[in-house]
Design an enzyme around this catalytic site. Sequence first.
Site, short mmCIF file in Angstrom:
data_model
loop_
_atom_site.label_atom_id
_atom_site.label_comp_id
_atom_site.label_asym_id
_atom_site.label_seq_id
_atom_site.Cartn_x
_atom_site.Cartn_y
_atom_site.Cartn_z
N ASN A 227 -39.83 1.92 -46.27
CA ASN A 227 -38.60 2.05 -45.52
C ASN A 227 -38.56 3.46 -45.13
OD1 ASN A 227 -37.75 2.05 -48.30
ND2 ASN A 227 -35.93 1.29 -47.58
N GLU B 59 -35.19 5.59 -43.49
CA GLU B 59 -33.67 5.14 -43.14
C GLU B 59 -33.52 6.49 -42.30
OE1 GLU B 59 -31.40 4.57 -46.67
OE2 GLU B 59 -32.20 2.49 -46.77
N CYS C 207 -37.81 -1.10 -41.43
CA CYS C 207 -38.28 -1.77 -42.83
C CYS C 207 -39.59 -1.40 -43.12
CB CYS C 207 -38.14 -2.84 -42.62
SG CYS C 207 -36.63 -3.70 -42.48
N GLU D 134 -42.19 -3.26 -44.17
CA GLU D 134 -43.17 -4.25 -43.48
C GLU D 134 -43.29 -3.88 -42.07
OE1 GLU D 134 -39.97 -4.72 -44.83
OE2 GLU D 134 -39.86 -6.93 -45.50
N1 THU Z 1 -35.35 -3.26 -46.05
C1 THU Z 1 -36.76 -3.38 -45.95
O1 THU Z 1 -37.55 -2.53 -46.00
N2 THU Z 1 -37.45 -4.51 -45.69
C2 THU Z 1 -36.62 -5.65 -45.48
O2 THU Z 1 -37.25 -6.92 -45.24
C3 THU Z 1 -35.04 -5.79 -45.69
C4 THU Z 1 -34.52 -4.21 -45.88
C5 THU Z 1 -34.88 -1.89 -46.22
C6 THU Z 1 -33.88 -1.44 -44.90
C7 THU Z 1 -32.96 -0.26 -45.68
O3 THU Z 1 -33.63 0.89 -45.59
C8 THU Z 1 -32.90 -0.80 -47.03
O4 THU Z 1 -34.05 -1.90 -47.10
C9 THU Z 1 -31.43 -1.56 -47.24
O5 THU Z 1 -31.20 -2.68 -46.62
#
Ligand code: THU
Length: 129
Positions: free
Chosen positions: A42, A44, A53, A55
């Site tokens: 991920n 941010e 995200c 994935e």
């Molecule tokens: N996040 C993911 O990387 N994948 C997901 O399927 C759900 C959430 C990340 C987004 C954000 O950076 C952190 O998790 C908290 O929500």
Amino acid sequence: MTKEELYKRALEATELSYAPYSNFHVGAAVLTKNGKVFTGCNVENASYSVSICAERVALSKAISEGFREIEAIAIAARSEDEVKSAPPCGTCRQFISEFGKDIEVIFLSPEGSLVSEKIASLLPWGFEL
Ligand code: THU
């Protein structure tokens, strides 16, 4: 490659996660049908909704390198040093589903066991054109 091995690749990918806002570090590992693995984490952003995200990063790496035949995707998460359960969010389910309804999605359940389910069962009635 076993689902445990793919999950391990996802867990390793959490090390590169850029998550200064949530401190929730996610990693993903995509296995292509010809055995190649693409990882992602991920990423941010100060403008929170711009974050992406793990994935979608991993899948986009595979697609953008010419690999569209996807066998499986594993997802792992860590907060500080504690391993967390990480089923994919709804947006990522829709994103995964684009590339095959039989893709196996591997993640840790809240009870700590490894779950492997086809994307079609995690996203019934996904949007299609
Ligand atoms: N996040 C993911 O990387 N994948 C997901 O399927 C759900 C959430 C990340 C987004 C954000 O950076 C952190 O998790 C908290 O929500």
